[in-house]
Design a protein around this motif. Structure first.
Motif, PDB file in Angstrom:
ATOM      1  N   GLY A  19      46.164 -11.976  -4.092  1.00  0.00           N
ATOM      2  CA  GLY A  19      47.272 -12.686  -4.734  1.00  0.00           C
ATOM      3  C   GLY A  19      47.412 -14.113  -4.253  1.00  0.00           C
ATOM      4  N   THR A  20      47.236 -14.327  -2.965  1.00  0.00           N
ATOM      5  CA  THR A  20      47.318 -15.703  -2.468  1.00  0.00           C
ATOM      6  C   THR A  20      46.096 -16.509  -2.915  1.00  0.00           C
ATOM      7  OG1 THR A  20      46.423 -15.016  -0.320  1.00  0.00           O
ATOM      8  CG2 THR A  20      48.819 -15.167  -0.502  1.00  0.00           C
TER       9      THR A  20
ATOM     10  N   VAL B 257      46.323 -17.868  -6.704  1.00  0.00           N
ATOM     11  CA  VAL B 257      47.191 -19.021  -6.974  1.00  0.00           C
ATOM     12  C   VAL B 257      46.755 -20.270  -6.215  1.00  0.00           C
ATOM     13  CG1 VAL B 257      49.172 -17.565  -7.530  1.00  0.00           C
ATOM     14  CG2 VAL B 257      48.917 -18.444  -5.190  1.00  0.00           C
TER      15      VAL B 257
ATOM     16  N   VAL C 264      51.757 -12.810 -10.743  1.00  0.00           N
ATOM     17  CA  VAL C 264      51.864 -12.741  -9.280  1.00  0.00           C
ATOM     18  C   VAL C 264      53.313 -12.500  -8.866  1.00  0.00           C
ATOM     19  CG1 VAL C 264      51.523 -14.019  -7.115  1.00  0.00           C
ATOM     20  CG2 VAL C 264      49.757 -14.047  -8.912  1.00  0.00           C
ATOM     21  N   TRP C 265      54.263 -13.170  -9.524  1.00  0.00           N
ATOM     22  CA  TRP C 265      55.679 -12.910  -9.240  1.00  0.00           C
ATOM     23  C   TRP C 265      55.997 -11.439  -9.498  1.00  0.00           C
ATOM     24  CZ3 TRP C 265      59.365 -11.577 -13.073  1.00  0.00           C
ATOM     25  CH2 TRP C 265      60.675 -11.459 -12.602  1.00  0.00           C
TER      26      TRP C 265
ATOM     27  N   LEU D 124      54.969 -18.883  -4.704  1.00  0.00           N
ATOM     28  CA  LEU D 124      54.467 -17.564  -5.090  1.00  0.00           C
ATOM     29  C   LEU D 124      53.762 -16.878  -3.918  1.00  0.00           C
ATOM     30  CD1 LEU D 124      53.126 -18.577  -8.589  1.00  0.00           C
ATOM     31  CD2 LEU D 124      54.878 -16.816  -8.201  1.00  0.00           C
TER      32      LEU D 124
ATOM     33  N   LEU E 254      54.893 -13.454  -1.833  1.00  0.00           N
ATOM     34  CA  LEU E 254      53.958 -12.336  -1.732  1.00  0.00           C
ATOM     35  C   LEU E 254      53.667 -11.998  -0.267  1.00  0.00           C
ATOM     36  CD1 LEU E 254      52.176 -10.227  -3.070  1.00  0.00           C
ATOM     37  CD2 LEU E 254      50.407 -11.986  -3.316  1.00  0.00           C
TER      38      LEU E 254
ATOM     39  N   ASP F 100      49.889  -3.203  -8.860  1.00  0.00           N
ATOM     40  CA  ASP F 100      49.570  -4.513  -8.299  1.00  0.00           C
ATOM     41  C   ASP F 100      48.112  -4.892  -8.561  1.00  0.00           C
ATOM     42  OD1 ASP F 100      52.155  -4.833  -7.360  1.00  0.00           O
ATOM     43  OD2 ASP F 100      51.616  -4.773  -5.231  1.00  0.00           O
TER      44      ASP F 100
ATOM     45  N   LEU G 160      46.839  -8.130 -10.533  1.00  0.00           N
ATOM     46  CA  LEU G 160      45.985  -9.074  -9.814  1.00  0.00           C
ATOM     47  C   LEU G 160      44.699  -9.323 -10.597  1.00  0.00           C
ATOM     48  CD1 LEU G 160      45.386 -10.854  -7.406  1.00  0.00           C
ATOM     49  CD2 LEU G 160      44.653  -8.797  -6.154  1.00  0.00           C
TER      50      LEU G 160
ATOM     51  N   ALA H 284      45.527 -11.608 -13.443  1.00  0.00           N
ATOM     52  CA  ALA H 284      45.725 -12.985 -12.982  1.00  0.00           C
ATOM     53  C   ALA H 284      44.383 -13.660 -12.709  1.00  0.00           C
ATOM     54  CB  ALA H 284      46.612 -12.998 -11.732  1.00  0.00           C
TER      55      ALA H 284
END
Length: 170
Positions: free
Chosen positions: A18-19, A22, A45-46, A103, A107, A151, A155, A158
């Motif tokens: 997730g990190t 973004v 992600v939110w 974001l 997370l 999740d 992910l 995304a």
């Protein structure tokens, strides 16, 4: 490896992915829509962080990171404070605007709360019923795997959108 360690490893993969998804993106890239009805990277992600935060806080019996650490105010979204993205319209999806840094911070904070809880979870506790509204009733283990699956799906979405955004130069 204990069941709790296995779950910790799985949740670590969510926060890492997730990190990364973004990282380096502008707010315009995070909110780019590949179709007028499509979810954005920012919303995905939110939402995955909100789902994890809500579900883990519920089973752990603690306040959500979203409210406890002031993320609801920092995001300043035009939704009820308990909104998680579930069932939101395309218009509402478009209202989720945030920086990559915000974001990722939310997370990571959610991940820390999740790991803090999982450090105390025993193998026997994974059989504890946490939701009797389903048949069969949902155990803690099933709920945590469900959160991970949700999740992971978001992910992946995304990452797919990021690939399109980068190729399009958006």
């Amino acid at each position: 490896m204990s069941p709790a360690e296995l779950l910790q490893d799985a949740f670590a993969r969510i926060v890492e992915g997730g990190t990364a998804v973004v990282d380096g993106l502008t707010e315009d890239q995070l909110t780019h829509r590949i179709d007028p009805e499509a979810n954005t990277i920012a919303w995905l992600v939110w939402h995955l962080a909100r789902v994890q935060d809500m579900q883990v806080a519920d089973v752990a019996g603690h306040e959500q990171v979203w409210t406890a650490q002031g993320y609801a105010e920092r995001f300043a979204l035009p939704f009820d404070v308990q909104a998680s993205g579930y069932g939101q319209s395309a218009e509402e999806v478009g209202r989720v605007r945030a920086s990559a840094e915000l974001l990722a911070a939310y997370l990571r904070a959610t991940h820390e709360a999740t790991i803090g809880y999982l450090e105390r979870v025993t193998a026997a506790e994974l059989d504890r019923v946490v939701d009797e509204h389903w048949d069969p009733p949902v155990t803690l283990g099933v709920r945590l795997v469900s959160v991970l699956e949700d999740d992971a799906q978001h992910l992946g979405q995304a990452n797919y959108v990021r690939g399109i955004v980068e190729r399009a130069g958006a």
